[in-house]
Design a protein around this motif. Structure first.
Motif, short mmCIF file in Angstrom:
data_model
loop_
_atom_site.label_atom_id
_atom_site.label_comp_id
_atom_site.label_asym_id
_atom_site.label_seq_id
_atom_site.Cartn_x
_atom_site.Cartn_y
_atom_site.Cartn_z
N THR A 107 -8.36 3.27 -2.94
CA THR A 107 -8.30 2.38 -1.78
C THR A 107 -9.46 1.40 -1.82
OG1 THR A 107 -9.66 3.79 -0.33
CG2 THR A 107 -7.30 4.30 -0.47
N ASP A 108 -9.49 0.49 -0.86
CA ASP A 108 -10.56 -0.49 -0.80
C ASP A 108 -11.79 0.02 -0.07
OD1 ASP A 108 -9.23 -0.38 1.58
OD2 ASP A 108 -9.02 -2.53 1.87
N ARG A 124 -0.67 1.22 5.54
CA ARG A 124 -1.89 1.99 5.30
C ARG A 124 -1.74 3.43 5.84
NH1 ARG A 124 -7.09 0.34 4.06
NH2 ARG A 124 -6.83 -1.79 4.82
N ARG A 154 0.83 -1.21 0.00
CA ARG A 154 0.00 0.00 0.00
C ARG A 154 0.86 1.26 0.00
NH1 ARG A 154 -5.34 -1.17 1.23
NH2 ARG A 154 -5.71 -3.12 2.37
N ARG A 186 -15.06 5.40 6.74
CA ARG A 186 -15.29 3.98 6.44
C ARG A 186 -16.57 3.52 7.11
NH1 ARG A 186 -13.59 -0.62 9.27
NH2 ARG A 186 -12.34 0.70 10.65
#
Length: 346
Positions: A85-86, A162, A32, A146
């Motif tokens: 990003t996820d 991250r 990452r 998130r």
């Protein structure tokens, strides 16, 4: 007596902020942070990659993106981040704009870690002074939160990779926004960062030549040492300490250490303003002093204000009033003196 009460108030704020924070394990996630390098199997391999990144002058340079896709509506600006990003929500950047009525001067504000709202008082005050204010949401905060998260654990955590990615994303997002402001005709663009946001604002100012002034509230150089010693990040240290030393964490987060960018912060045309809290237990004064020393040795132009309060009580009267007026004077000045340190006790 008053300062004893102030210290207890700051401690109660710190304790309430810990309620949602959890202890985790160390995660490297080097791919990452350094996608062109790939995975790292050990902490030392991660650290070696990080030190190479810290020495790379282009590490914080965003890509030349043809997909600008800026949307401005009802005082809100949104655009795609250049880091994918996820977390889908995190990939769209939101910024609140408080217009001053002039297309001359603008300041981009980077908020503190775990911010749940923007600062309307600062935005209103500065816009009244003729400065357009843009309050950007940092990664995993506010509109970019998130789903299901109780705090912004993806922005700063025991996941080494991250954390590097999130800070780099914040810098790229800030630089992309500043490019938009320049195209919109703003001649003078400044940045303001608060606590964790001061690291982002400092990195933006170091690498973005369009920034003319940077004001850093509650800042220091080494993010690793701040996490290791600070009152607000005990859960992260508890997560990391069984797996690595402070020296290793310093190496792992070397690209994020503002001391390593002091020469860039001393570039011609950049004025710096630093506000510190003498009773701060989150960003210890020794860490801040070391950054100031490094900046002074590099020849940076820095105006420093120290207030006799804590990290959280800086946001309370009378301290926030002194900070606000100091910020206002800094942003509207035309030419700063060389390194000047001042202090106040109240």
């Amino acid at each position: 007596m008053f300062h004893n009460w102030l210290d207890r108030w700051d401690e109660s704020r710190a304790q309430s902020g810990e309620e949602a924070k959890t202890v985790t394990g160390l995660i490297l996630d080097a791919d990452r942070a350094f996608p062109s390098v790939g995975a790292a199997e050990t902490v030392d391999e991660f650290c070696a990659n990080a030190e190479r990144a810290a020495a790379d002058p282009s590490f914080f340079d965003p890509p030349d993106s043809s997909d600008q896709a800026f949307e401005l509506r009802d005082g809100w600006l949104k655009f795609p981040s250049d880091v994918a990003t996820d977390v889908a929500e995190n990939n769209i950047v939101w910024a609140r704009i408080t217009e001053s009525g002039k297309r001359d001067q603008a300041v981009v504000i980077f908020h503190h870690w775990n911010a749940t709202s923007r600062n309307r008082q600062i935005a209103g005050f500065l816009s009244w002074q003729g400065i357009t204010v843009i309050e950007i949401a940092m990664p995993y905060h506010l509109e970019r939160k998130r789903p299901g998260s109780l705090y912004a654990d993806y922005m700063l955590s025991a996941n080494l990779g991250r954390t590097v990615q999130a800070v780099k994303q914040a810098v790229w997002d800030g630089r992309k926004l500043i490019g938009w402001l320049k195209r919109e005709g703003y001649r003078d663009v400044s940045v303001l960062g608060m606590s964790l946001g001061s690291w982002v604002a400092g990195l933006v100012a170091a690498h973005e030549p369009a920034v003319s002034r940077a004001s850093l509230f509650l800042t220091a150089g080494s993010l690793a040492e701040m996490v290791w010693s600070g009152r607000a990040t005990r859960s992260i240290r508890t997560s990391l300490e069984p797996h690595l030393t402070l020296a290793q964490l310093q190496r792992a987060w070397a690209p994020l250490n503002l001391e390593n960018h002091a020469d860039r912060l001393a570039r011609p045309g950049l004025e710096l303003h630093v506000i510190l809290a003498s009773r701060d237990t989150v960003v210890l004064s020794g860490l801040s002093d070391r950054l100031l020393g490094r900046l002074k040795n590099a020849g940076a132009r820095v105006n420093v204000l120290r207030l006799n309060c804590g990290h959280y009580s800086l946001g309370r009267p009378p301290y926030i009033l002194g900070a606000g007026w100091s910020l206002k004077r800094f942003l509207i000045q035309r030419k700063a003196a060389p390194f000047v340190a001042s202090s106040r006790s109240r």
